[in-house]
Design a protein around this motif. Structure first.
Motif, PDB file in Angstrom:
ATOM      1  N   SER A   1       0.802  -1.215   0.000  1.00  0.00           N
ATOM      2  CA  SER A   1       0.000   0.000   0.000  1.00  0.00           C
ATOM      3  C   SER A   1       0.841   1.274   0.000  1.00  0.00           C
ATOM      4  CB  SER A   1      -0.943   0.008   1.212  1.00  0.00           C
ATOM      5  OG  SER A   1      -1.846  -1.075   1.146  1.00  0.00           O
ATOM      6  N   GLU A   2       1.934   1.273   0.749  1.00  0.00           N
ATOM      7  CA  GLU A   2       2.749   2.489   0.844  1.00  0.00           C
ATOM      8  C   GLU A   2       3.690   2.629  -0.357  1.00  0.00           C
ATOM      9  OE1 GLU A   2       4.182   6.077   2.227  1.00  0.00           O
ATOM     10  OE2 GLU A   2       2.459   4.942   2.938  1.00  0.00           O
ATOM     11  N   VAL A   3       4.551   1.628  -0.589  1.00  0.00           N
ATOM     12  CA  VAL A   3       5.525   1.757  -1.669  1.00  0.00           C
ATOM     13  C   VAL A   3       4.865   1.578  -3.038  1.00  0.00           C
ATOM     14  CG1 VAL A   3       7.698   0.919  -2.634  1.00  0.00           C
ATOM     15  CG2 VAL A   3       7.380   0.954  -0.160  1.00  0.00           C
ATOM     16  N   ALA A   4       4.174   0.460  -3.243  1.00  0.00           N
ATOM     17  CA  ALA A   4       3.597   0.175  -4.566  1.00  0.00           C
ATOM     18  C   ALA A   4       2.531   1.181  -4.956  1.00  0.00           C
ATOM     19  CB  ALA A   4       3.025  -1.240  -4.588  1.00  0.00           C
ATOM     20  N   ASN A   5       1.638   1.492  -4.035  1.00  0.00           N
ATOM     21  CA  ASN A   5       0.529   2.374  -4.400  1.00  0.00           C
ATOM     22  C   ASN A   5       0.840   3.849  -4.203  1.00  0.00           C
ATOM     23  OD1 ASN A   5      -1.019   0.219  -5.154  1.00  0.00           O
ATOM     24  ND2 ASN A   5      -2.835   0.900  -4.057  1.00  0.00           N
ATOM     25  N   GLU A   6       1.115   4.230  -2.953  1.00  0.00           N
ATOM     26  CA  GLU A   6       1.248   5.655  -2.653  1.00  0.00           C
ATOM     27  C   GLU A   6       2.499   6.277  -3.274  1.00  0.00           C
ATOM     28  OE1 GLU A   6      -1.097   7.404  -1.312  1.00  0.00           O
ATOM     29  OE2 GLU A   6      -2.337   5.621  -1.068  1.00  0.00           O
ATOM     30  N   ARG A   7       3.581   5.533  -3.337  1.00  0.00           N
ATOM     31  CA  ARG A   7       4.843   6.114  -3.802  1.00  0.00           C
ATOM     32  C   ARG A   7       5.144   5.855  -5.275  1.00  0.00           C
ATOM     33  NH1 ARG A   7       8.943   5.520   1.412  1.00  0.00           N
ATOM     34  NH2 ARG A   7       7.433   6.276   2.947  1.00  0.00           N
ATOM     35  N   ILE A   8       4.526   4.825  -5.842  1.00  0.00           N
ATOM     36  CA  ILE A   8       4.785   4.524  -7.247  1.00  0.00           C
ATOM     37  C   ILE A   8       3.547   4.784  -8.101  1.00  0.00           C
ATOM     38  CG2 ILE A   8       5.410   2.743  -8.919  1.00  0.00           C
ATOM     39  CD1 ILE A   8       7.140   1.435  -6.781  1.00  0.00           C
ATOM     40  N   ALA A   9       2.427   4.140  -7.757  1.00  0.00           N
ATOM     41  CA  ALA A   9       1.244   4.220  -8.614  1.00  0.00           C
ATOM     42  C   ALA A   9       0.682   5.640  -8.714  1.00  0.00           C
ATOM     43  CB  ALA A   9       0.162   3.268  -8.099  1.00  0.00           C
ATOM     44  N   VAL A  10       0.663   6.365  -7.614  1.00  0.00           N
ATOM     45  CA  VAL A  10       0.122   7.730  -7.644  1.00  0.00           C
ATOM     46  C   VAL A  10       0.959   8.612  -8.563  1.00  0.00           C
ATOM     47  CG1 VAL A  10      -0.301   9.806  -6.282  1.00  0.00           C
ATOM     48  CG2 VAL A  10      -0.980   7.585  -5.379  1.00  0.00           C
ATOM     49  N   ALA A  11       2.279   8.460  -8.490  1.00  0.00           N
ATOM     50  CA  ALA A  11       3.165   9.252  -9.350  1.00  0.00           C
ATOM     51  C   ALA A  11       2.920   8.929 -10.825  1.00  0.00           C
ATOM     52  CB  ALA A  11       4.613   8.997  -8.980  1.00  0.00           C
ATOM     53  N   VAL A  12       2.716   7.660 -11.135  1.00  0.00           N
ATOM     54  CA  VAL A  12       2.478   7.246 -12.521  1.00  0.00           C
ATOM     55  C   VAL A  12       1.130   7.757 -13.000  1.00  0.00           C
ATOM     56  CG1 VAL A  12       2.102   5.270 -14.039  1.00  0.00           C
ATOM     57  CG2 VAL A  12       3.957   5.218 -12.376  1.00  0.00           C
ATOM     58  N   LEU A  13       0.129   7.682 -12.158  1.00  0.00           N
ATOM     59  CA  LEU A  13      -1.222   8.072 -12.549  1.00  0.00           C
ATOM     60  C   LEU A  13      -1.302   9.567 -12.835  1.00  0.00           C
ATOM     61  CD1 LEU A  13      -4.250   7.227 -12.809  1.00  0.00           C
ATOM     62  CD2 LEU A  13      -4.509   7.944 -10.434  1.00  0.00           C
ATOM     63  N   THR A  14      -0.585  10.385 -12.054  1.00  0.00           N
ATOM     64  CA  THR A  14      -0.755  11.827 -12.173  1.00  0.00           C
ATOM     65  C   THR A  14      -0.439  12.358 -13.565  1.00  0.00           C
ATOM     66  OG1 THR A  14      -0.060  11.885  -9.836  1.00  0.00           O
ATOM     67  CG2 THR A  14      -0.366  13.971 -10.975  1.00  0.00           C
ATOM     68  N   PRO A  15       0.657  12.095 -14.253  1.00  0.00           N
ATOM     69  CA  PRO A  15       1.976  11.811 -13.693  1.00  0.00           C
ATOM     70  C   PRO A  15       2.645  13.145 -13.339  1.00  0.00           C
ATOM     71  CG  PRO A  15       2.069  11.718 -16.079  1.00  0.00           C
ATOM     72  CD  PRO A  15       0.672  12.142 -15.721  1.00  0.00           C
ATOM     73  N   SER A  16       3.188  13.235 -12.158  1.00  0.00           N
ATOM     74  CA  SER A  16       3.692  14.525 -11.696  1.00  0.00           C
ATOM     75  C   SER A  16       4.913  14.353 -10.809  1.00  0.00           C
ATOM     76  CB  SER A  16       2.612  15.263 -10.913  1.00  0.00           C
ATOM     77  OG  SER A  16       3.126  16.380 -10.225  1.00  0.00           O
ATOM     78  N   GLU A  17       5.882  15.239 -10.997  1.00  0.00           N
ATOM     79  CA  GLU A  17       7.055  15.217 -10.135  1.00  0.00           C
ATOM     80  C   GLU A  17       6.681  15.529  -8.696  1.00  0.00           C
ATOM     81  OE1 GLU A  17       9.863  18.257 -11.222  1.00  0.00           O
ATOM     82  OE2 GLU A  17       8.294  19.688 -11.640  1.00  0.00           O
ATOM     83  N   GLU A  18       5.568  16.234  -8.487  1.00  0.00           N
ATOM     84  CA  GLU A  18       5.132  16.573  -7.137  1.00  0.00           C
ATOM     85  C   GLU A  18       4.712  15.331  -6.359  1.00  0.00           C
ATOM     86  OE1 GLU A  18       5.124  19.567  -5.470  1.00  0.00           O
ATOM     87  OE2 GLU A  18       6.311  20.240  -7.165  1.00  0.00           O
ATOM     88  N   ASP A  19       4.390  14.246  -7.070  1.00  0.00           N
ATOM     89  CA  ASP A  19       3.943  13.025  -6.413  1.00  0.00           C
ATOM     90  C   ASP A  19       5.026  11.960  -6.337  1.00  0.00           C
ATOM     91  OD1 ASP A  19       1.233  13.658  -5.717  1.00  0.00           O
ATOM     92  OD2 ASP A  19       0.776  13.633  -7.855  1.00  0.00           O
ATOM     93  N   GLU A  20       6.256  12.320  -6.685  1.00  0.00           N
ATOM     94  CA  GLU A  20       7.349  11.377  -6.458  1.00  0.00           C
ATOM     95  C   GLU A  20       7.942  11.668  -5.081  1.00  0.00           C
ATOM     96  OE1 GLU A  20      11.072  11.693  -8.378  1.00  0.00           O
ATOM     97  OE2 GLU A  20      10.743  13.732  -9.080  1.00  0.00           O
ATOM     98  N   HIS A  21       8.542  10.666  -4.477  1.00  0.00           N
ATOM     99  CA  HIS A  21       8.890  10.754  -3.060  1.00  0.00           C
ATOM    100  C   HIS A  21       9.945  11.819  -2.781  1.00  0.00           C
ATOM    101  CE1 HIS A  21       8.539   9.432   0.984  1.00  0.00           C
ATOM    102  NE2 HIS A  21       9.750   8.912   1.076  1.00  0.00           N
ATOM    103  N   SER A  22      11.086  11.753  -3.414  1.00  0.00           N
ATOM    104  CA  SER A  22      12.136  12.758  -3.217  1.00  0.00           C
ATOM    105  C   SER A  22      12.209  13.622  -4.477  1.00  0.00           C
ATOM    106  CB  SER A  22      13.480  12.095  -2.931  1.00  0.00           C
ATOM    107  OG  SER A  22      13.439  11.405  -1.697  1.00  0.00           O
TER     108      SER A  22
END
Length: 449
Positions: free
Chosen positions: A307-328
Motif C-alpha cells: 500500500s505504501e511503496v507500490a501504491n502511494e509512492r509509485i502508482a500515484v506518481a504514474v497516474l498523475t503523472p507529476s514530479e510533485e507526487d514522487e517521493h524525493s
C-alpha cells in the motif's frame, strides 16, 4: 554472523547490567538470533544505529555549510543527505507494526512520540517553507523563511506560531499544522532547502520549463550567502537536521540493547524487551505475545510494500503523472527511495542485515511457496535495477513516469509485483502459525490503482 550468548558472555553481561542499573537477568541484553523476533530486533537496532550515524554526518555537513557557505560545502551537504536517505530508507520497513516509529496509541506512542510524521512526512507544500517560482516566473512569498513574528500555515484548524527566530520547537509546532501537506520538518524539508524547487516541466503535454531529464533542483548558492533571508535558511537547515538526529535517537531508544529498570520513567530498550517478552515486574504487562508481535511485523511488512511503496509512492506518481507526487522530488532521488525501501523489506523477510544472519520468516515456508516468493523478488529486483540504471544514465524517475517513456511500463509492472508480494505475506504468516488475511496487509484507505 550468528550471535549467541555463552556462559562467559552471560557472566560479563551480568556485570554490565549491574553497572548500568539493570540487575536482573530478565533485563539482559537480547542479542541472540535463534528466534525470528530476536533476530528481527537485532536488525532493527543495527539499522537505526546506521541511520543515526548518517543523520549525524548530515548535521555536521549542514553546520559546516552554515559556518562557511560555499559551493563545496553545499555539495557536501547534499551528498550527506543522499547518504542518510539510504540507511533511513531501509529502516522504513519497521513502520506500520505498532512500534516506536509510528504507534498511534498506548504506552508505545507515549514513550517514543510516534515521530514518523516529523521525520519523513510527504508530499510537502514547499511554499510554506520558502519561495518557489510560480507560473509567471515570479518568486512566491508569505512563507516561514520570509516571515517575522507570527506565521499561520493555513488549512483546517491551523494555529499561528512565532517564527521570529527559527528553532527546533517552532518548526516542530508547524509540522502538519493545519493539514498533512503543511510539512515543516524531516528529511524532505531539508531536501527542499538544499536543492530547491525542481522545475523540470510545466506539464507533460506542453514541455516549456524543462531543464533536462537528468537535472534536479538547482537552488543558487546566494540563497545561503547574499540573499536577504540567507541567515534564516541556514538556521532552518540547522534546526531541521538537528531534529532529525534527536527524533531518530528517541525512536531508536526503544530498541536499545540495555533495558531501563522502570519503563514508565525511561523507556530505553523497553519496546525491544517487550516484543521479546522480557519485561518483568510492573512492566511485565507491557509484554507483547510472540504471536501478536509476529502478526504486527508481518502485517506491517505487507501494508508497507503493497500500500505504501507500490501504491502511494509509485502508482500515484504514474497516474498523475507529476514530479510533485514522487517521493524525493527536489533531489530526484526517488529511484533510491524505492530501492532502499524494498531492500529493507527483503532484510526483514530473509532475516539479514549486513553481517547479521539469523532465523527468518522464510525458514518455515514450504519449498514451493518459497520458490514463488524468490522468483517474484528476482523479477522485482530486475525492475528496480532498470529504474536505477536509467535514473543514472538517461532520465530521473520524474521523467520515467511520463506516458511516452518506455520505462513507465517497467514501473507499472514493478508496482503490480510489489502488490502481489505484499499479499503473499498472509501466506507466509499462516505457514508461521499466524492468522493473517489479505485485509491485514492492505491499507483500507489506499488508492485503488
Amino acid at each position: 554472523m550468528k550471535i549467541r550468548t555463552t556462559f562467559l558472555g552471560t557472566l560479563a553481561l551480568s556485570i554490565i547490567l549491574n553497572m548500568t542499573g539493570c540487575s536482573s537477568l530478565d533485563e539482559k541484553l537480547i542479542s541472540d538470533s535463534d528466534t525470528i523476533i530476536s533476530n528481527y530486533t537485532n536488525i532493527v537496532t543495527a539499522n537505526y544505529g546506521d541511520a543515526i550515524k548518517d543523520a549525524k554526518a548530515l548535521e555536521i555537513a549542514i553546520n559546516d555549510l552554515a559556518t562557511d557557505p560555499t559551493e563545496e560545502s553545499l555539495k557536501r551537504s547534499k551528498e550527506a543527505w543522499l547518504n542518510a536517505r539510504e540507511s533511513y530508507g531501509t529502516s522504513e520497513i519497521f513502520r506500520l507494526a505498532n512500534g516506536p516509529i509510528d504507534a498511534e496509541e498506548g504506552w508505545v506512542a507515549e514513550a517514543y512520540g510516534s515521530l514518523e510524521g516529523q521525520l519523513n512526512a510527504w508530499p510537502l507544500d514547499e511554499n510554506m517553507i520558502d519561495y518557489t517560482i510560480d507560473a509567471d516566473g515570479e518568486k512566491t512569498s508569505g512563507n516561514i523563511i520570509d516571515s517575522k513574528g507570527l506565521f499561520e500555515p493555513g488549512g483546517e484548524e491551523s494555529s499561528a506560531i512565532d517564527v521570529t527566530t527559527i528553532t527546533i520547537e517552532n518548526i516542530t509546532a508547524l509540522n502538519e499544522n493545519g493539514g498533512a501537506a503543511n510539512v515543516a520538518t524531516g528529511y524532505h524539508a531539508v531536501e527542499f532547502l538544499l536543492w530547491g524547487q525542481d522545475q523540470d516541466y510545466s506539464n507533460f503535454i506542453k514541455d516549456t520549463i524543462t531543464k533536462g531529464a537528468m537535472t534536479a533542483g538547482q537552488r543558487a548558492l546566494n540563497d545561503f550567502t547574499t540573499d536577504t533571508h540567507a541567515t534564516r535558511r541556514l538556521a532552518y537547515l540547522q534546526a531541521a537536521s538537528s531534529k532529525i538526529v534527536s527524533d531518530l535517537t528517541r525512536v531508536a531508544s526503544g530498541w536499545d540493547l540495555v533495558v531501563s529498570k522502570d519503563c514508565s520513567t525511561d523507556a530505553k530498550g523497553c519496546y525491544r524487551a517487550a516484543i521479546n517478552d522480557r519485561l518483568t515486574g510492573v512492566d511485565a504487562k507491557k509484554n507483547i505475545t510472540e504471536k501478536e508481535a509476529l502478526k504486527q511485523i508481518l502485517s506491517g511488512m505487507g501494508v508497507f510494500i503493497k500500500s505504501e511503496v507500490a501504491n502511494e509512492r509509485i502508482a500515484v506518481a504514474v497516474l498523475t503523472p507529476s514530479e510533485e507526487d514522487e517521493h524525493s522530488c527536489f533531489s530526484d532521488n526517488t529511484h533510491r527511495d524505492i530501492s532502499a525501501n524494498y531492500q529493507g523489506f527483503k532484510n526483514v523477510l530473509t532475516g539479514t542485515y549486513k553481517d547479521i544472519q539469523g532465523k527468518s520468516f522464510l525458514d518455515q515456508v514450504d519449498i514451493e511457496t518459497k520458490n514463488k516468493i524468490m522468483t517474484l523478488m528476482d523479477s522485482i529486483e530486475e525492475k528496480i535495477d532498470s529504474i536505477n540504471s536509467v535514473a543514472t544514465t538517461r532520465a530521473h524517475f520524474d521523467h520515467q513516469i511520463q506516458p511516452n517513456d518506455p520505462q513507465v511500463k517497467v514501473i507499472v509492472r514493478l508496482k503490480n509485483e510489489m502488490r502481489r508480494l505484499g499479499d503473499m505475506m498472509s501466506i507466509v504468516a499462516i505457514q508461521n502459525g499466524i492468522d493473517l488475511t489479505s485485509d491485514d496487509v492492505t491499507d483500507p484507505d489506499e488508492t485503488k490503482l
